[in-house]
Structure formats: C-alpha cells, structure tokens
Scaffold this motif. Structure first.
Motif, PDB file in Angstrom:
ATOM      1  N   TYR A 140       0.880  -1.204   0.074  1.00 43.84           N
ATOM      2  CA  TYR A 140       0.120  -0.112  -0.038  1.00 43.84           C
ATOM      3  C   TYR A 140       0.760   1.200   0.029  1.00 43.84           C
ATOM      4  O   TYR A 140       0.508   2.475  -0.813  1.00 43.84           O
ATOM      5  CB  TYR A 140      -0.729  -0.058   1.166  1.00 43.84           C
ATOM      6  N   GLU A 181       2.228   2.830  -3.435  1.00 46.74           N
ATOM      7  CA  GLU A 181       1.336   3.727  -4.084  1.00 46.74           C
ATOM      8  C   GLU A 181       1.738   5.097  -3.854  1.00 46.74           C
ATOM      9  O   GLU A 181       1.754   6.139  -4.546  1.00 46.74           O
ATOM     10  CB  GLU A 181       0.018   3.145  -4.142  1.00 46.74           C
ATOM     11  N   GLN A 216       3.329   8.307  -6.000  1.00 45.55           N
ATOM     12  CA  GLN A 216       2.380   9.675  -6.216  1.00 45.55           C
ATOM     13  C   GLN A 216       3.220  10.723  -5.593  1.00 45.55           C
ATOM     14  O   GLN A 216       3.285  11.846  -6.363  1.00 45.55           O
ATOM     15  CB  GLN A 216       1.154   9.873  -5.465  1.00 45.55           C
ATOM     16  N   HIS A 233       6.312   4.718 -12.477  1.00 42.55           N
ATOM     17  CA  HIS A 233       5.141   3.518 -12.769  1.00 42.55           C
ATOM     18  C   HIS A 233       5.200   2.355 -13.053  1.00 42.55           C
ATOM     19  O   HIS A 233       4.099   1.681 -13.313  1.00 42.55           O
ATOM     20  CB  HIS A 233       4.118   4.517 -13.496  1.00 42.55           C
ATOM     21  N   GLN A 277      -6.474  -5.774 -11.661  1.00 45.49           N
ATOM     22  CA  GLN A 277      -7.091  -4.701 -10.858  1.00 45.49           C
ATOM     23  C   GLN A 277      -7.765  -5.503  -9.673  1.00 45.49           C
ATOM     24  O   GLN A 277      -7.954  -4.815  -8.466  1.00 45.49           O
ATOM     25  CB  GLN A 277      -8.089  -3.712 -11.669  1.00 45.49           C
ATOM     26  N   VAL A 302      -5.575   0.799  -3.057  1.00 50.10           N
ATOM     27  CA  VAL A 302      -5.467   2.219  -3.216  1.00 50.10           C
ATOM     28  C   VAL A 302      -4.462   2.251  -4.731  1.00 50.10           C
ATOM     29  O   VAL A 302      -4.002   3.587  -5.159  1.00 50.10           O
ATOM     30  CB  VAL A 302      -4.238   2.627  -2.372  1.00 50.10           C
ATOM     31  N   ILE A 303      -4.058   1.274  -5.250  1.00 49.71           N
ATOM     32  CA  ILE A 303      -3.221   1.193  -6.681  1.00 49.71           C
ATOM     33  C   ILE A 303      -4.322   1.529  -7.675  1.00 49.71           C
ATOM     34  O   ILE A 303      -5.464   1.116  -7.983  1.00 49.71           O
ATOM     35  CB  ILE A 303      -2.850  -0.182  -7.032  1.00 49.71           C
ATOM     36  N   ARG A 304      -3.804   2.809  -8.322  1.00 48.08           N
ATOM     37  CA  ARG A 304      -4.762   3.448  -9.670  1.00 48.08           C
ATOM     38  C   ARG A 304      -4.159   2.779 -10.659  1.00 48.08           C
ATOM     39  O   ARG A 304      -3.275   3.274 -11.211  1.00 48.08           O
ATOM     40  CB  ARG A 304      -4.689   4.832  -9.627  1.00 48.08           C
ATOM     41  N   LEU A 305      -4.436   1.438 -11.158  1.00 42.31           N
ATOM     42  CA  LEU A 305      -3.810   0.695 -12.098  1.00 42.31           C
ATOM     43  C   LEU A 305      -3.856   1.367 -13.511  1.00 42.31           C
ATOM     44  O   LEU A 305      -2.779   1.650 -13.948  1.00 42.31           O
ATOM     45  CB  LEU A 305      -4.670  -0.661 -12.305  1.00 42.31           C
ATOM     46  N   GLN A 306      -5.027   2.074 -13.804  1.00 41.70           N
ATOM     47  CA  GLN A 306      -5.117   2.624 -15.227  1.00 41.70           C
ATOM     48  C   GLN A 306      -4.426   3.892 -15.227  1.00 41.70           C
ATOM     49  O   GLN A 306      -3.735   4.198 -16.331  1.00 41.70           O
ATOM     50  CB  GLN A 306      -6.641   2.728 -15.661  1.00 41.70           C
ATOM     51  N   GLU A 307      -4.391   4.608 -14.294  1.00 37.25           N
ATOM     52  CA  GLU A 307      -3.679   5.996 -14.277  1.00 37.25           C
ATOM     53  C   GLU A 307      -2.283   5.493 -14.569  1.00 37.25           C
ATOM     54  O   GLU A 307      -1.413   6.288 -15.274  1.00 37.25           O
ATOM     55  CB  GLU A 307      -3.874   6.639 -12.871  1.00 37.25           C
ATOM     56  N   SER A 308      -1.510   4.774 -13.859  1.00 40.67           N
ATOM     57  CA  SER A 308      -0.334   4.483 -13.798  1.00 40.67           C
ATOM     58  C   SER A 308       0.203   3.953 -15.582  1.00 40.67           C
ATOM     59  O   SER A 308       1.250   4.160 -15.833  1.00 40.67           O
ATOM     60  CB  SER A 308       0.204   3.249 -12.925  1.00 40.67           C
TER      61      SER A 308
END
Length: 415
Positions: free
Chosen positions: A206, A209, A213, A263, A280, A286-292
């Motif tokens: 966790y 991530e 950021q 990323h 996913q 908390v991992i924003r997969l698509q954003e990374s």
C-alpha cells in the motif's frame, strides 16, 4: 586517412600528424567504421593504473567521467557504472562533496561544483538503470549547486545597452546540471521506495502507491521550474542553439524515463495476470492501475517523439549519439506490455505498432549503435512485438487489417 594503427604496432604522438583529425564523420559506412575503431583505440589507450587511483586528482575524476560516457555510447552500462563508482570515490577522497571545500566564487570553485554534481547525477541515474547500489548518500554531499555564470564582456552583443546587461545576458548554462542533480536525488527514492529488495508486506504494498505519487509530483515540480530553453513539456517550442537542443533532448529522455520507471512496477504487475481487469482485482485498493499505465505509455511515446524530432529536424547531429538507443528500446518494451492484454483492441494495437515503427526508424537512421547495428536492434524489437501479439488467445490472431498495415508481423521470424 589510412586507418587506425594495427595491433602490435606502437603509436607515438608524432604519428598523429599522418591522420586526419576528423574522427567523427557525419555519414558513410567506411567513415563510421573508422570512427568506431578510433573511439575504441582512444578508450583503450587511457589506462588508469592502480598507483594513480590511490592518489586521486581532479583530472582523474574527469577521465573516469569521460570513460563512463564512452561506455554509455557503446552500450556497456555495467562498465559505465564501474567507472562512475570510481569517480565518486575519487571525488569523496578529494573532499569536493563538502561545502567548506567548494564554497565561494571563482572559476576554479565553479568547476569543482560542476564536477561533483555531474558525477553524483550520472552515478545515481546509471545505478538506477542497472539496478546497482549508489555510492553516495544525500546527506554526504552538501556542496552548493553551480549557479549561472554571466557572459564574458567580450561576448556581449553590441546591440544591448549597458543597463540591460545584467538582466538580458545571463545564460542558464548550469540549469541543466542543477536539474540533473535533482533527478539524481529522485533516483534514490525510486530505487529504495518503489523497487525495494525482498518481499513486500501487505502494508508496504500500500505504501508503494503513496511513494509513486509523491515522487511523481516531485518530478513534475522540477519540470515546471525549468528555463524556457529547457522546457521539455512544450511540444511546440522553437528550435534553440545546438547545445541547448542537446541538453533539452537528454533532459527530456531522462525525465520521461524516470516517470516511466516510477510507474513501471504497476505495468509489470499486470503481466502476472490474464488481463488488466483481473490485475485490478488483485491489486491493493489504493493502486490506480489505469492511471499508472497511462502515464507509463505516455512517457514512452514522449521518449520516441523527443528522439524522432531531434534526429529529424531539431538537432540531426544526434544521429551519432548512441546513448539514445537504450532509451528507445526501453520505450518500445513499455509500449508493448499493453499489447499483451487480450482485451487490447486491434485499433490500439495498430496505434502502438505505429509508434514502435517510429522508434525503429530512429534506430535505423542512427549512424552507429555500439556493438550492433540499428537494423539488428530494430529486428529484435519487432520480433518481441510479433511474439507477444501472436501469443495471445484471440479468435483471429492473424487479423488481416493489422498485417496489411504492418507487413513485418507476417514476415519477421520470431524464432
């Protein structure tokens, strides 16, 4: 020019007059082969005995930096890492990493600051890229950054009034060094906080991530403070002088590579599952997969764009800079990760392959690429692209529209 001296024959300085001093011709297969021979000869001729290493000097640090840069040019990253490690230790022995030694004004102290921060930045970035430990911690270096130097009075344009000299004629010759130093400090966080050794606990997963950021925000803040001629985020910037374009190119490649690495762990994580949707489901909340994924692929595309624009129009002389190849290969591999997802639409695959083809053209148009030619490197990447795409469980893997647009998918041998 008859060629490089044969092995076994002594070469003394007086013989240098028999050879053309131009050792970096812009084109021509014979000339390029001769350039490679001369470069190898000069690199091997600079031998550093142990007795010199035990009594380090500033000149030795410079020689080690040059040997490291040459190793990068011939695509020997481990050799560059070793030379930079020696250079850092020599700088530590000289004490130029400490403020009391280099603080003050004058050209000599300015050169010491330039040397220690360039050595620091190159060693940090190279260590990150090869996955090795750093030689110098942040708290062990407190030398001030080199500041911008005003133009010598002899270089003042005659059209500028005396009252405008201080505001108009200071050039940012050291902004490149300062941002490299900042990126070197960022590299420590990337290696230790995103790619730590050992197995991560659930809590640490966790935390990664959050670290991603934070480091990404620091990198964006660096880019926002760059002078105009180093504005790597402005795709429509005017063409500057040659040295400005070279600095901008390398800074842009390094910036987007660092962002891609921040990323990249998420992108690699997707390969452990059958699709991004399945990934996913297993990723920490908390991992924003698509954003990374989007940031990584966008950075990879920007690496290829920087190289293509520089080689094509902004600074064509960079065709002789072989260090660009490593950036291009890393960008292509990152883009191809997403083609491995069975859910990838044919339209997205076409778009990705088109960008990869642009990188292949850059590699093919370079004058020389270290131990292998651009064509061989290009073919290797095309084989990876074809092998990855055809390994997917698709109803119609040999989509004719895709093959018609990219014939190499049918003819490149993947075995």
């Amino acid at each position: 020019m008859q060629g490089i001296p044969r092995k076994g024959r002594s070469f003394v300085p007086s013989e240098a007059n028999q050879f053309n001093p131009l050792v970096a011709p812009p084109s021509g297969s014979d000339a390029l082969a001769l350039t490679n021979s001369w470069a190898e000869y000069f690199a091997q001729s600079v031998d550093i005995p142990l007795s010199v290493i035990t009594e380090p000097t500033l000149q030795m640090v410079h020689i080690l930096l040059l040997k490291a840069l040459y190793a990068q040019q011939v695509m020997r990253p481990n050799e560059a890492y070793l030379h930079l490690g020696y250079a850092v230790r020599a700088a530590l022995a000289l004490g130029i990493n400490r403020a009391p030694v280099v603080n003050g004004y004058g050209s000599s102290l300015h050169h010491l600051k330039m040397t220690v921060w360039l050595t620091f930045a190159f060693e940090r970035v190279t260590a990150l890229l090869v996955g090795g430990p750093f030689c110098l911690r942040d708290e062990q270096i407190d030398a001030p950054y080199p500041q911008d130097q005003p133009l010598p009075r002899a270089e003042f344009p005659a059209t500028v009034g005396v009252g405008d000299l201080s505001s108009q004629l200071a050039i940012d010759r050291n902004a490149f060094v300062r941002v490299l130093a900042d990126i070197g400090k960022l590299a420590d966080g990337i290696l230790t906080r995103i790619y730590p050794l050992g197995t991560l606990s659930a809590a640490e997963q966790y935390l990664v991530e959050s670290n991603m950021q934070e480091l990404d925000a620091r990198l964006l803040a660096m880019a926002a403070q760059l002078p105009d001629y180093l504005n790597i985020l402005d795709e429509d910037s005017s063409v500057g002088e040659g040295w400005q374009e070279i600095q901008c190119l390398h800074l842009g490649l390094l910036y987007h590579t660092m962002r891609m690495l921040i990323h990249r762990s998420v992108v690699v994580f997707t390969t452990f599952f059958g699709s991004n949707c399945e990934t996913q489901q297993h990723a920490p909340g908390v991992i924003r997969l698509q954003e990374s994924i989007d940031i990584s692929t966008r950075s990879a595309r920007n690496i290829i764009r920087f190289a293509q624009e520089s080689l094509g129009t902004r600074q064509p002389d960079t065709r002789s800079d072989r260090s660009l190849a490593s950036y291009l290969v890393a960008a292509c591999i990152t883009l191809l990760y997403q083609v491995l997802d069975p859910a990838t639409a044919i339209a997205y695959a076409k778009e990705t392959f088109a960008v990869v083809e642009q990188a292949m053209h850059c590699l093919d148009n370079m004058n020389h690429l270290g131990p292998r030619t651009g064509k061989i490197v290009s073919s290797d990447i095309l084989r990876i692209a074809k092998g990855g795409f055809f390994s997917l469980d698709r109803e119609d893997p040999l989509d004719r529209s895709l093959i018609n647009e990219f014939p190499w998918l049918e003819y490149v041998n993947i075995f």
